[in-house]
Write an enzyme that holds these catalytic residues in place. Sequence first.
Site, PDB file in Angstrom:
ATOM      1  N   LYS A 139       0.832  -1.194   0.000  1.00  0.00           N
ATOM      2  CA  LYS A 139       0.000   0.000   0.000  1.00  0.00           C
ATOM      3  C   LYS A 139       0.873   1.254   0.000  1.00  0.00           C
ATOM      4  CE  LYS A 139      -3.556  -0.518   2.646  1.00  0.00           C
ATOM      5  NZ  LYS A 139      -4.128  -0.698   3.996  1.00  0.00           N
ATOM      6  N   ARG A 180      -2.851   3.554   8.532  1.00  0.00           N
ATOM      7  CA  ARG A 180      -3.198   2.344   7.785  1.00  0.00           C
ATOM      8  C   ARG A 180      -2.095   1.307   7.810  1.00  0.00           C
ATOM      9  NH1 ARG A 180      -4.449   4.793   1.993  1.00  0.00           N
ATOM     10  NH2 ARG A 180      -5.602   2.829   1.744  1.00  0.00           N
ATOM     11  N   GLY A 221      -8.085  -7.484   4.913  1.00  0.00           N
ATOM     12  CA  GLY A 221      -8.896  -7.556   6.119  1.00  0.00           C
ATOM     13  C   GLY A 221      -8.183  -8.125   7.341  1.00  0.00           C
ATOM     14  N   MET A 230      -5.329  -6.918   8.859  1.00  0.00           N
ATOM     15  CA  MET A 230      -4.718  -5.958   9.771  1.00  0.00           C
ATOM     16  C   MET A 230      -5.608  -4.714   9.852  1.00  0.00           C
ATOM     17  SD  MET A 230      -0.706  -6.494   9.012  1.00  0.00           S
ATOM     18  CE  MET A 230      -0.832  -5.992   7.323  1.00  0.00           C
ATOM     19  N   ARG A 238      -3.247  -1.829  -6.331  1.00  0.00           N
ATOM     20  CA  ARG A 238      -2.486  -3.087  -6.267  1.00  0.00           C
ATOM     21  C   ARG A 238      -2.913  -3.953  -7.438  1.00  0.00           C
ATOM     22  NH1 ARG A 238      -5.600  -4.894  -0.937  1.00  0.00           N
ATOM     23  NH2 ARG A 238      -7.651  -4.617  -1.780  1.00  0.00           N
ATOM     24  N   HIS A 284      -6.862 -37.485   1.120  1.00  0.00           N
ATOM     25  CA  HIS A 284      -6.793 -38.479   0.041  1.00  0.00           C
ATOM     26  C   HIS A 284      -7.744 -38.123  -1.095  1.00  0.00           C
ATOM     27  CE1 HIS A 284      -7.962 -42.314  -1.918  1.00  0.00           C
ATOM     28  NE2 HIS A 284      -6.657 -42.496  -1.898  1.00  0.00           N
ATOM     29  N   ARG A 328       0.008 -47.683 -23.736  1.00  0.00           N
ATOM     30  CA  ARG A 328       0.080 -48.950 -23.001  1.00  0.00           C
ATOM     31  C   ARG A 328      -0.671 -50.000 -23.794  1.00  0.00           C
ATOM     32  NH1 ARG A 328      -1.723 -44.851 -19.838  1.00  0.00           N
ATOM     33  NH2 ARG A 328      -0.474 -44.259 -18.022  1.00  0.00           N
ATOM     34  N   ARG A 386       4.574 -49.094 -25.527  1.00  0.00           N
ATOM     35  CA  ARG A 386       5.231 -49.901 -24.503  1.00  0.00           C
ATOM     36  C   ARG A 386       4.738 -51.341 -24.598  1.00  0.00           C
ATOM     37  NH1 ARG A 386       4.113 -48.577 -18.321  1.00  0.00           N
ATOM     38  NH2 ARG A 386       2.147 -49.610 -18.790  1.00  0.00           N
ATOM     39  N   GLU A 440      12.831 -46.812 -15.152  1.00  0.00           N
ATOM     40  CA  GLU A 440      11.890 -46.752 -14.030  1.00  0.00           C
ATOM     41  C   GLU A 440      12.358 -47.591 -12.854  1.00  0.00           C
ATOM     42  OE1 GLU A 440       8.099 -48.446 -15.094  1.00  0.00           O
ATOM     43  OE2 GLU A 440       9.026 -49.872 -16.455  1.00  0.00           O
ATOM     44  N   SER A 476      12.787 -43.291 -21.711  1.00  0.00           N
ATOM     45  CA  SER A 476      11.625 -42.567 -21.223  1.00  0.00           C
ATOM     46  C   SER A 476      11.528 -42.844 -19.730  1.00  0.00           C
ATOM     47  CB  SER A 476      10.366 -43.048 -21.947  1.00  0.00           C
ATOM     48  OG  SER A 476       9.248 -42.397 -21.398  1.00  0.00           O
ATOM     49  N   GLY A 483      10.017 -43.455 -16.480  1.00  0.00           N
ATOM     50  CA  GLY A 483       8.732 -43.815 -15.883  1.00  0.00           C
ATOM     51  C   GLY A 483       8.800 -43.414 -14.426  1.00  0.00           C
ATOM     52  N   THR A 484       8.498 -42.162 -14.175  1.00  0.00           N
ATOM     53  CA  THR A 484       8.773 -41.640 -12.831  1.00  0.00           C
ATOM     54  C   THR A 484       7.771 -42.096 -11.783  1.00  0.00           C
ATOM     55  OG1 THR A 484       7.736 -39.601 -13.570  1.00  0.00           O
ATOM     56  CG2 THR A 484      10.136 -39.633 -13.504  1.00  0.00           C
ATOM     57  N   ASN A 485       6.650 -42.691 -12.204  1.00  0.00           N
ATOM     58  CA  ASN A 485       5.759 -43.251 -11.180  1.00  0.00           C
ATOM     59  C   ASN A 485       6.461 -44.416 -10.483  1.00  0.00           C
ATOM     60  OD1 ASN A 485       3.906 -41.471 -12.150  1.00  0.00           O
ATOM     61  ND2 ASN A 485       2.695 -42.990 -13.250  1.00  0.00           N
ATOM     62  N   ASP A 486       6.902 -45.387 -11.279  1.00  0.00           N
ATOM     63  CA  ASP A 486       7.584 -46.525 -10.684  1.00  0.00           C
ATOM     64  C   ASP A 486       8.943 -46.127 -10.133  1.00  0.00           C
ATOM     65  OD1 ASP A 486       5.713 -48.461 -10.746  1.00  0.00           O
ATOM     66  OD2 ASP A 486       6.348 -49.377 -12.630  1.00  0.00           O
ATOM     67  N   CYS A 491       7.420 -40.143 -19.025  1.00  0.00           N
ATOM     68  CA  CYS A 491       6.032 -40.517 -19.281  1.00  0.00           C
ATOM     69  C   CYS A 491       5.267 -40.791 -17.997  1.00  0.00           C
ATOM     70  CB  CYS A 491       5.956 -41.711 -20.229  1.00  0.00           C
ATOM     71  SG  CYS A 491       6.733 -43.188 -19.563  1.00  0.00           S
ATOM     72  N   TYR A 506      11.375 -34.215 -24.348  1.00  0.00           N
ATOM     73  CA  TYR A 506       9.927 -34.027 -24.293  1.00  0.00           C
ATOM     74  C   TYR A 506       9.372 -34.523 -22.968  1.00  0.00           C
ATOM     75  CZ  TYR A 506       9.441 -39.040 -25.120  1.00  0.00           C
ATOM     76  OH  TYR A 506       9.497 -40.395 -24.976  1.00  0.00           O
TER      77      TYR A 506
HETATM   78  P1  ADP Z   1      -7.386  -2.199   3.859  1.00  0.00           P
HETATM   79  O1  ADP Z   1      -5.982  -2.623   3.853  1.00  0.00           O
HETATM   80  O2  ADP Z   1      -8.244  -3.017   4.759  1.00  0.00           O
HETATM   81  O3  ADP Z   1      -7.951  -2.016   2.495  1.00  0.00           O
HETATM   82  P2  ADP Z   1      -7.045   0.652   3.970  1.00  0.00           P
HETATM   83  O4  ADP Z   1      -5.910   1.200   4.710  1.00  0.00           O
HETATM   84  O5  ADP Z   1      -6.910   0.600   2.504  1.00  0.00           O
HETATM   85  O6  ADP Z   1      -7.411  -0.766   4.573  1.00  0.00           O
HETATM   86  O7  ADP Z   1      -8.298   1.495   4.346  1.00  0.00           O
HETATM   87  C1  ADP Z   1      -9.578   1.084   4.050  1.00  0.00           C
HETATM   88  C2  ADP Z   1     -10.367   2.178   3.414  1.00  0.00           C
HETATM   89  O8  ADP Z   1     -10.389   3.324   4.232  1.00  0.00           O
HETATM   90  C3  ADP Z   1      -9.809   2.673   2.120  1.00  0.00           C
HETATM   91  O9  ADP Z   1     -10.220   1.870   1.062  1.00  0.00           O
HETATM   92  C4  ADP Z   1     -10.425   4.030   2.024  1.00  0.00           C
HETATM   93  O10 ADP Z   1     -11.722   3.938   1.504  1.00  0.00           O
HETATM   94  C5  ADP Z   1     -10.478   4.464   3.451  1.00  0.00           C
HETATM   95  N1  ADP Z   1      -9.357   5.375   3.718  1.00  0.00           N
HETATM   96  C6  ADP Z   1      -8.127   5.048   4.141  1.00  0.00           C
HETATM   97  N2  ADP Z   1      -7.365   6.148   4.243  1.00  0.00           N
HETATM   98  C7  ADP Z   1      -8.140   7.181   3.880  1.00  0.00           C
HETATM   99  C8  ADP Z   1      -7.919   8.578   3.751  1.00  0.00           C
HETATM  100  N3  ADP Z   1      -6.753   9.129   4.025  1.00  0.00           N
HETATM  101  N4  ADP Z   1      -8.957   9.321   3.337  1.00  0.00           N
HETATM  102  C9  ADP Z   1     -10.140   8.770   3.064  1.00  0.00           C
HETATM  103  N5  ADP Z   1     -10.402   7.475   3.149  1.00  0.00           N
HETATM  104  C10 ADP Z   1      -9.421   6.672   3.562  1.00  0.00           C
HETATM  105 MG    MG Z   2      -7.470  -0.882   1.188  1.00  0.00          MG
HETATM  106 MG    MG Z   3       6.069 -48.844 -14.771  1.00  0.00          MG
END
Ligand code: ADP
Ligand code: MG
Ligand code: MG
Length: 931
Positions: free
Chosen positions: A27, A98, A107, A109, A342, A463, A569, A626, A753, A772, A774-777, A842, A862
């Site tokens: 960010k 932030r 979500g 942190m 991002r 499994h 086969r 084979r 193999e 060739s 035969g990496t399974n065996d 193979c 190949y």
């Molecule tokens: P996350 O990593 O959870 O996306 P952000 O740090 O991006 O958290 O903040 C979440 C939201 O908060 C941003 O998408 C934005 O909408 C709002 N926000 C963050 N900083 C500012 C700012 N300086 N001014 C206005 N809105 C902000």
């Molecule tokens: Mg964000």
């Molecule tokens: Mg075999």
Amino acid sequence: MAGRYVYSFGRGRAEGHGGMKDLLGGKGAGLQEMTRIGLPVPAGFIISTVACVLYLKRGREALRRAIGREVERNLRRLERATGRRLGDERDPLLVSVRSGAARSMPGMMETILNLGLNDRTVRGLAERTGNERFAYDAYRRFLSAYGCVVFGVPRDPMEQFLRDAKTRLGVQEDTAVPVEALRTICRQLQTHIREVIGRPFPESVEEQLWGAIEAVFRSWMAEKAVTYRRVERISGLPGTAVSVVQMVFGNLGETSGTGVCFTRDPNTGEKTLYGDLLLNAQGEDVVAGIRTPMSLSEMRRRLPRAYKELDRVRTILERRFRDMQDLEFTVEEGRLYMLQCRTGKRSPRAAFRIARDLAKQGVITRAEAVGRVTPEDIERLFYPVLDPRVPRSEREARWLATGIGAVPGAATGEVALTARLAEKAAGAGRQVILVRRETSPEDVAGMHAAQGILTATGGKTSHAAVVARGWGKTCVVGCEELSIDEAEGTARIGRRTLRAGDLITLDGTGGAVYEGSIPLTRPALPEAYHDIMGWADSMRRLGVRANVDTPYDALKAVEMGAEGIGLCRTEHMFFDSEDRRLAIREMILAANVETRRSALARLLPFQRQDFEGIFEAMDGRPVTIRLLDPPLHEFLPHSEEEQRALAARLHLPIETVARRVEQLKEANPMLGHRGCRVCLTYPEILEMQVRAIIEAAVAVRRRGIKVLPEIMHPLIMDPKEFDQVARHTREVAGEVLGEHDMAIPYLVGTMIEVPRAALLAGAIGAAADFFSFGTNDLTQMTMALSRDDAGRFLPEYVDDRRLGILADDPFQTLDQEGVGQLVIWAIERGRAAHPGLKIGICGEHGGEARSVGFCHRAGMDYVSCSPYRIPIARLAAAQAAIESRSAGRAAATGARHRARPGGGDGRARSGNRAGGSGGRQRGRRHPVAQA
Ligand code: ADP
Ligand code: MG
Ligand code: MG
């Protein structure tokens, strides 16, 4: 600069840039870069991840000592840039604090908005904006966010104040709550927080700021964040950075709003702005679903200036970051501000289209485009899916439960509660879903017969999941609501009771289970897929062949891009009809050579016909055939009833048949009388098979179709074995060609193999036309691991929270560390003895991306794999070629080159394990090099 922790940005000047993710977080680096290239970004500063490490290790005092002055200086600078002061009672500066690490952890942190408000500044803000409602809205948001994030006050009771107010006032939306009520809520929040933490909410804005900075740092170690990193296999990151950013306000009225958008449609890849905007709102409101946001096309009408600006920003950012971006923005009274960018997540379909389009636009090279799609993208592109034309309401009405989607795609069929019943129903031509508490190797046949698999227990490496993934078969595991009563023949899912034969539908992408059958479609392959694959083909060095046994599959393989058959086969051909089964059984039961020969003579036309079909389908491409591989015992009937029937047909006493079956029984058939050992002891079998192959080649050639047969001997362990079977093969082939007076080139080679064959590859290679692997065996025998039994403990071996002995399931991903050594050894010896020796693989590994990379680096010619894995092999081969080319270039220019896990230097090495870190970052792109 040594000892530097803080990097400011604002008013077009930035002290950092987009390449500084490790230091500034994704960010932070994004904000710096956007500022640097002149986009509208509010001003601010980033405290680096180094400070996070310092704080987590040494605590508050050490942090203040180290960065206090720098933060102070940067805050003053921010105040100058914005013309406002933090804590100013008349016109306060507000900031957001932030989180953000080098890898996105959505979500996980914390972020705090509107910092800088207290009982006095809130009035200043109200006055300056002339919008008292806005000021108290910001204040109540700040109080509850800060209370929760910094003081750990539970969020829900705090949010209850707003809910209560809305109920009391009889309004639906937050925006309809009047200022008086907001003021009350603020007071309630202050009281509540004071009661919980035992002291008043801090009025000092400095204290607020430091409290928030520390809380963001601490959120790096919060349980959910730690768990997320473990699950996503994110390791090696130092911590989170903190961005302190001037607030811009989306909640200033109807010309303001908060938005998110992708620069291209993340589902289709189409070049269009895709996203949402919520008017008169702040931050996460837009994704929290509190009100229905407007589409960006509506934004274009309502806020044309901001929209136009967003469109411009989109183009600039894509050019700058050279990929589709996921953006967060705010519109404050009609003006656009960018708050985050991002690389955006996308569907497989979109991945192809975006990569192709960016290459066509000249933003990235074709090689980069090929590198932008993943083997998983390809895999997911081919899975049938729930027909999107089925209305959502119908789907919802049919929903039963949701487990873990282990293999994407969708499947529908009738419930089968045991593997045997699944096989039976499938044998009768019905589609089944195998529903089990869990699966075990005994269930494999039933799993194979089923369209999809549903289990009550297990995770993504259980499994069921592992086996199903190998086949690309839809699979949902860990469906906790499911309980099975085998005796009763019922399965309960939630409140519904299902019986064998009831229809259900699985969605392996999301993990949902539905009642009844929901129509599926096989998604048509997008045009961009063909473009990218065409580019990949032109870049790879490895050939790609298919493992197929029938003309039908051969055609399918060619359609998928196969350039030949790497493994055909022959034993499957003996099971194809009653006549064939009878002939092979008679051959095996024969008391003397004459009887055996006459039975073989009856098999010959069948085999010839099969080979003709395959040669024709392959139309001039090489076909590796084979010779008979399994132990003879496998062909014989085991029940008394069947033995009796066979005896009657062959006019033999039942005792003779029973005795012969008994004689052939082996304690360990995998290591028994099989492979070339059978042809050595019964040379007439070899004669028949080679004759059938060459006669088929002659016949097809006469029809004007080119043929390239490659005859392959299995289970060789000694050069003398190979010398004998090869000599015999050439004799018979020469004889047949002589009979027809034709010259058709053909090759005689061997599977590698058995570990001993790999060790003695020099002597074997001297006489062979090709190897060739035969990496399974080879894997089974090198590791003393039975593929059929390892399921009982291998998952624990592979799970790094359990035993963690192996990094991967060696039957899925070639064990480069061990088995790979044998492969490399054999290639070196083989080629030394016989330059130009043709070499392929193979085993299943030929269709697994990382193993294909290894095959490329090991210098094979190949890889060969099952037809539906061919596109994956093509892509992986191209990516490996591109990678070694750029590694070569880097080496040539003397740049430092960090070897990737798995080795990038032609020598197999399992990097992370060799390093003893136990980390599993394999398959991940290395972090962007610091500019
Ligand atoms: P996350 O990593 O959870 O996306 P952000 O740090 O991006 O958290 O903040 C979440 C939201 O908060 C941003 O998408 C934005 O909408 C709002 N926000 C963050 N900083 C500012 C700012 N300086 N001014 C206005 N809105 C902000
Ligand atoms: Mg964000
Ligand atoms: Mg075999």
